[in-house]
Design an enzyme around this catalytic site. Structure first.
Site, PDB file in Angstrom:
ATOM      1  N   GLY A 113       0.809  -1.216   0.000  1.00  0.00           N
ATOM      2  CA  GLY A 113       0.000   0.000   0.000  1.00  0.00           C
ATOM      3  C   GLY A 113       0.840   1.262   0.000  1.00  0.00           C
ATOM      4  O   GLY A 113       0.365   2.336  -0.334  1.00  0.00           O
ATOM      5  N   ARG A 114       2.082   1.138   0.455  1.00  0.00           N
ATOM      6  CA  ARG A 114       2.954   2.315   0.367  1.00  0.00           C
ATOM      7  C   ARG A 114       4.369   1.921  -0.024  1.00  0.00           C
ATOM      8  O   ARG A 114       5.334   2.597   0.299  1.00  0.00           O
ATOM      9  CB  ARG A 114       2.903   3.132   1.656  1.00  0.00           C
ATOM     10  CG  ARG A 114       3.507   2.477   2.810  1.00  0.00           C
ATOM     11  CD  ARG A 114       3.693   3.371   3.995  1.00  0.00           C
ATOM     12  NE  ARG A 114       3.845   2.462   5.103  1.00  0.00           N
ATOM     13  CZ  ARG A 114       2.879   2.218   5.971  1.00  0.00           C
ATOM     14  NH1 ARG A 114       1.761   2.865   5.933  1.00  0.00           N
ATOM     15  NH2 ARG A 114       3.087   1.332   6.917  1.00  0.00           N
ATOM     16  N   LYS A 134       9.874   2.691  -0.387  1.00  0.00           N
ATOM     17  CA  LYS A 134       8.798   2.809   0.608  1.00  0.00           C
ATOM     18  C   LYS A 134       8.427   4.280   0.755  1.00  0.00           C
ATOM     19  O   LYS A 134       9.292   5.119   0.974  1.00  0.00           O
ATOM     20  CB  LYS A 134       9.243   2.248   1.967  1.00  0.00           C
ATOM     21  CG  LYS A 134       9.206   0.731   1.996  1.00  0.00           C
ATOM     22  CD  LYS A 134       9.450   0.190   3.386  1.00  0.00           C
ATOM     23  CE  LYS A 134       8.176   0.033   4.196  1.00  0.00           C
ATOM     24  NZ  LYS A 134       8.449  -0.671   5.489  1.00  0.00           N
ATOM     25  N   ASP A 146      -2.396   7.391   1.780  1.00  0.00           N
ATOM     26  CA  ASP A 146      -1.760   8.240   0.769  1.00  0.00           C
ATOM     27  C   ASP A 146      -0.487   7.600   0.211  1.00  0.00           C
ATOM     28  O   ASP A 146       0.181   8.170  -0.641  1.00  0.00           O
ATOM     29  CB  ASP A 146      -1.451   9.629   1.344  1.00  0.00           C
ATOM     30  CG  ASP A 146      -0.542   9.560   2.569  1.00  0.00           C
ATOM     31  OD1 ASP A 146       0.004   8.471   2.865  1.00  0.00           O
ATOM     32  OD2 ASP A 146      -0.373  10.598   3.245  1.00  0.00           O
ATOM     33  N   GLY A 147      -0.128   6.435   0.735  1.00  0.00           N
ATOM     34  CA  GLY A 147       1.055   5.746   0.211  1.00  0.00           C
ATOM     35  C   GLY A 147       2.377   6.387   0.622  1.00  0.00           C
ATOM     36  O   GLY A 147       3.429   6.007   0.131  1.00  0.00           O
ATOM     37  N   ARG A 197      14.443   0.063   0.230  1.00  0.00           N
ATOM     38  CA  ARG A 197      14.643  -1.213   0.910  1.00  0.00           C
ATOM     39  C   ARG A 197      15.139  -2.216  -0.127  1.00  0.00           C
ATOM     40  O   ARG A 197      14.661  -2.212  -1.264  1.00  0.00           O
ATOM     41  CB  ARG A 197      13.315  -1.649   1.509  1.00  0.00           C
ATOM     42  CG  ARG A 197      13.344  -3.006   2.161  1.00  0.00           C
ATOM     43  CD  ARG A 197      12.073  -3.260   2.943  1.00  0.00           C
ATOM     44  NE  ARG A 197      10.899  -3.352   2.089  1.00  0.00           N
ATOM     45  CZ  ARG A 197       9.676  -3.598   2.547  1.00  0.00           C
ATOM     46  NH1 ARG A 197       9.446  -3.724   3.840  1.00  0.00           N
ATOM     47  NH2 ARG A 197       8.655  -3.674   1.717  1.00  0.00           N
ATOM     48  N   ASP A 273       1.567 -11.736   6.509  1.00  0.00           N
ATOM     49  CA  ASP A 273       2.059 -10.914   5.398  1.00  0.00           C
ATOM     50  C   ASP A 273       3.355 -10.204   5.768  1.00  0.00           C
ATOM     51  O   ASP A 273       3.992  -9.602   4.919  1.00  0.00           O
ATOM     52  CB  ASP A 273       0.999  -9.889   4.988  1.00  0.00           C
ATOM     53  CG  ASP A 273       0.638  -8.978   6.129  1.00  0.00           C
ATOM     54  OD1 ASP A 273       0.163  -9.481   7.154  1.00  0.00           O
ATOM     55  OD2 ASP A 273       0.859  -7.763   6.011  1.00  0.00           O
ATOM     56  N   ASN A 274       3.747 -10.253   7.030  1.00  0.00           N
ATOM     57  CA  ASN A 274       5.016  -9.670   7.448  1.00  0.00           C
ATOM     58  C   ASN A 274       6.102 -10.752   7.580  1.00  0.00           C
ATOM     59  O   ASN A 274       7.117 -10.523   8.232  1.00  0.00           O
ATOM     60  CB  ASN A 274       4.883  -8.929   8.791  1.00  0.00           C
ATOM     61  CG  ASN A 274       3.827  -7.830   8.802  1.00  0.00           C
ATOM     62  OD1 ASN A 274       3.060  -7.722   9.745  1.00  0.00           O
ATOM     63  ND2 ASN A 274       3.789  -7.018   7.762  1.00  0.00           N
TER      64      ASN A 274
HETATM   65  C1  LIG Z   1       5.616  -2.897   9.832  1.00  0.00           C
HETATM   66  C2  LIG Z   1       4.653  -3.341   8.841  1.00  0.00           C
HETATM   67  O1  LIG Z   1       4.744  -3.036   7.669  1.00  0.00           O
HETATM   68  N1  LIG Z   1       3.717  -4.103   9.283  1.00  0.00           N
HETATM   69  C3  LIG Z   1       2.684  -4.572   8.440  1.00  0.00           C
HETATM   70  C4  LIG Z   1       2.353  -5.966   8.831  1.00  0.00           C
HETATM   71  O2  LIG Z   1       1.199  -6.389   8.242  1.00  0.00           O
HETATM   72  C5  LIG Z   1       0.082  -5.571   8.475  1.00  0.00           C
HETATM   73  C6  LIG Z   1      -1.066  -6.223   7.803  1.00  0.00           C
HETATM   74  O3  LIG Z   1      -1.203  -7.490   8.326  1.00  0.00           O
HETATM   75  C7  LIG Z   1       0.294  -4.209   7.921  1.00  0.00           C
HETATM   76  O4  LIG Z   1      -0.816  -3.388   8.170  1.00  0.00           O
HETATM   77  C8  LIG Z   1       1.511  -3.651   8.598  1.00  0.00           C
HETATM   78  O5  LIG Z   1       1.787  -2.395   8.058  1.00  0.00           O
END
Ligand SMILES: CC(=O)N[C@H]1CO[C@H](CO)[C@@H](O)[C@@H]1O
Ligand SMILES: *[C@@H]1O[C@H](CO)[C@@H](O)[C@H](O)[C@H]1NC(C)=O
Ligand SMILES: *[C@@H]1O[C@H](CO)[C@@H](O)[C@H](O)[C@H]1NC(C)=O
Ligand SMILES: *[C@@H]1O[C@H](CO)[C@@H](O)[C@H](O)[C@H]1NC(C)=O
Ligand SMILES: *[C@@H]1O[C@H](CO)[C@@H](O)[C@H](O)[C@H]1NC(C)=O
Ligand SMILES: *[C@@H]1O[C@H](CO)[C@@H](O)[C@H](O)[C@H]1NC(C)=O
Ligand SMILES: *[C@@H]1O[C@H](CO)[C@@H](O)[C@H](O)[C@H]1NC(C)=O
Length: 509
Positions: A113-114, A134, A146-147, A197, A273-274
């Site tokens: 998203g960003r 990023k 807003d990314g 990154r 997702d992290n």
């Molecule tokens: C630090 C970071 O980017 N954390 C992300 C981890 O995942 C969640 C969604 O599950 C994101 O919203 C966080 O930004």
């Protein structure tokens, strides 16, 4: 004949590129293998320019790692490229799509998203690197956002990831930060910044989950084959390649978390997702290093249930791997054999974790004869951790490396437990070939860091950077990249947060 000559010339040219230590940014070898997949895996994303971007910090260590060279003359060009204002010729910028389990619950649509994958490059030694911007503006996955990224979180990721790398822990890296005076609206108006990154891949567990939950079994296979081709190519012709691949993910995840635990690192948001498919520390959000040691420490103050507390990290890692195994289940094709293999591999996770964790911890104690399964050595670690609750974790181990504990006391709160432990440590050291303190001390100082990215020190750098003084960011980068050195002139940055320091981490980044 002519073909043969051509071939020789081509070989010489290639050799010349290898000898040349780095490529100029305009001559970079793009290798956009991810963008070559179908658009189920990403959306095209062009960075949104900012006004008057400027350089905040540039990390030559990572520039050398990925083999790109900047002569001083090129600073302007570099700022244009790395703020997203201009595209490096040959780039194919995209935002990667993924979903994931957030705090235990499935969320179908996430994605970059960003962040924008500007391009993938091939370094002079043939390693592929993602250059990820990023804070480059909106993408198809920004939802209401807003990314953009704020200076605060950008500096934390820059310093945090470089500190984690210098501790020998697998992680994404940071090449540079650029800034802009365009305001970014959060709870307050903040300074915006952009981070580059760098990683061999940004594919996540959640990248597989998105395909699985969209019922696109074919794409699960496409993505798995892609990851194997690009990152585990030695398996690509094996019949059981998916099992071999999954075994690697289990192993790397276990090792990464064992490394986190031995330095007291807390990720803070272990959503699926992290989690990197390559077992890299990724997504530096509310992360931190434990100061007053407490296994139940939670870095994110809003994580009331302590789901991602320090002590929960190994079991959450396993839980996340279970979610991944479900997403990979279509690769079984009904025989049940791959599923069975995944179940067995998951059952081995805690063993791999413990083996690696106790090996790390025994090294921290200066032991050289390390037996993975010696219960006595595991007890030595567990009993020590119980005795040092409430004292600064990093500084305790550094002090244990510099003070002969049999001669001089180290301050702890649980004095009785500690003196019992000192006796058992003394006994254990008798089994070492050399029980000389000086020799052990030298060794321990190379595994027990003096400088780790502490929230309050980074806060000092952030505040100075907000008034356009970037010298502390650069000083801290240097300290965290050389964490085992003394740097007596920077002693203050090795100290725990002063009493009353308020951790003002917020959700917005
Ligand atoms: C630090 C970071 O980017 N954390 C992300 C981890 O995942 C969640 C969604 O599950 C994101 O919203 C966080 O930004
Ligand atoms: C992308 O796919 C095309 C067609 O299959 C291929 O020719 C090209 O080499 C691929 N590019 C990369 C970077 O893999
Ligand atoms: C760098 O800039 C200086 C002065 O502007 C110029 O003389 C020099 O040729 C330039 N070097 C390169 C490598 O472009
Ligand atoms: C890089 O890859 C090419 C072809 O893919 C190969 O010929 C060359 O030897 C490799 N270079 C290095 C340094 O490994
Ligand atoms: C499962 O694991 C066994 C043992 O490692 C291996 O021989 C077999 O090929 C694997 N099966 C699959 C489908 O991966
Ligand atoms: C902290 O935890 C809360 C509660 O689970 C969550 O909603 C929030 O997103 C987390 N903060 C960050 C920065 O991840
Ligand atoms: C930036 O901050 C450092 C550290 O506080 C200070 O020594 C230096 O003088 C400052 N530089 C400027 C230009 O103000």
């Amino acid at each position: 004949m002519i073909r043969a000559i051509q071939h020789v010339i081509w070989q010489i040219l290639i050799l010349a590129t290898c000898i040349a230590s780095a490529l100029h940014i305009d001559n970079i070898n793009h290798n956009n293998v991810y963008a070559n997949l179908t658009d189920s895996f990403y959306s095209i994303a062009i960075p949104t320019p900012v006004s008057n971007p400027y350089l905040i910090s540039f990390n030559t260590r990572v520039a050398n790692l990925i083999g790109i060279d900047f002569t001083l003359n090129d600073t302007d060009k570099m700022i244009q490229y790395f703020s997203g204002n201009k595209l490096i010729p040959g780039s194919k910028p995209i935002a990667m799509s993924y979903s994931g389990h957030q705090f235990g619950y499935y969320t179908p649509q996430l994605g970059d998203g960003r962040a924008i994958l500007l391009t993938q490059i091939k370094s002079p030694n043939n390693q592929t690197w993602d250059l990820h911007l990023k804070g480059g503006g909106r993408t198809a996955y920004s939802r209401g956002g807003d990314g953009r990224a704020v200076l605060r979180s950008t500096i934390r990721e820059y310093l945090g990831s470089e500190g984690v790398a210098a501790l020998g822990i697998p992680t994404t890296r940071s090449l540079c930060i650029t800034g802009t005076d365009d305001p970014v609206y959060r709870e307050n108006v903040e300074t915006g910044a952009m981070l580059i990154r760098v990683a061999p891949s940004h594919i996540r567990f959640g990248s597989f989950e998105l395909q699985y939950y969209s019922k696109n079994q074919y794409n699960v296979k496409v993505l798995a084959d892609h990851v194997i081709e690009e990152h585990f190519s030695i398996f690509k012709n094996c019949k059981n390649k998916y099992s071999l691949f999954f075994e690697q993910v289990v192993r790397r995840t276990a090792v990464m978390i064992a490394d986190w635990m031995s330095v007291g690192y807390e990720n803070g948001v272990m959503n699926t997702d992290n989690m990197s498919i390559l077992g890299l520390t990724i997504d530096y959000g509310p992360f931190g290093f434990v100061e007053e040691y407490d296994p139940d420490w939670v870095v994110n103050h809003s994580d009331d249930e302590g789901r991602y507390s320090l002590r929960n990290q190994p079991s959450i890692g396993l839980w996340n791997l279970e979610r991944l195994s479900l997403a990979l289940s279509p690769l079984d094709h009904g025989s049940g054999l791959f599923l069975k293999n995944m179940t067995n591999l998951l059952a081995d996770f805690m063993n791999i974790y413990n083996e690696h964790y106790y090996m790390n911890m025994n090294k921290k104690l200066g032991l050289t004869i390390i037996s993975d399964y010696a219960q006595e050595d595991r007890d030595l670690v567990d009993n020590l951790l119980d005795a040092i609750i409430g004292v600064d974790y990093t500084n305790f181990f550094r002090e244990l490396s510099s003070t002969d504990v049999f001669v001089k006391n180290i301050f702890v709160k649980r004095k009785e437990k500690f003196s019992t432990w000192v006796e058992s440590y003394k006994k254990r050291l008798l089994k070492e070939p050399n029980s000389d303190f000086e020799e052990r001390s030298q060794r321990m100082k190379k595994t027990n860091p003096k400088y780790i990215p502490r929230t309050h020190a980074m806060q000092t750098a952030i505040e100075a950077a907000q008034s356009k003084n970037f010298s502390i960011v650069n000083d801290l980068l240097n300290l965290y990249q050389n964490p085992y050195d003394e740097h007596p002139e920077y002693e203050e940055y090795s100290l725990p947060a002063p009493k009353g320091f308020k951790n003002t981490l917020t959700c917005s980044s």
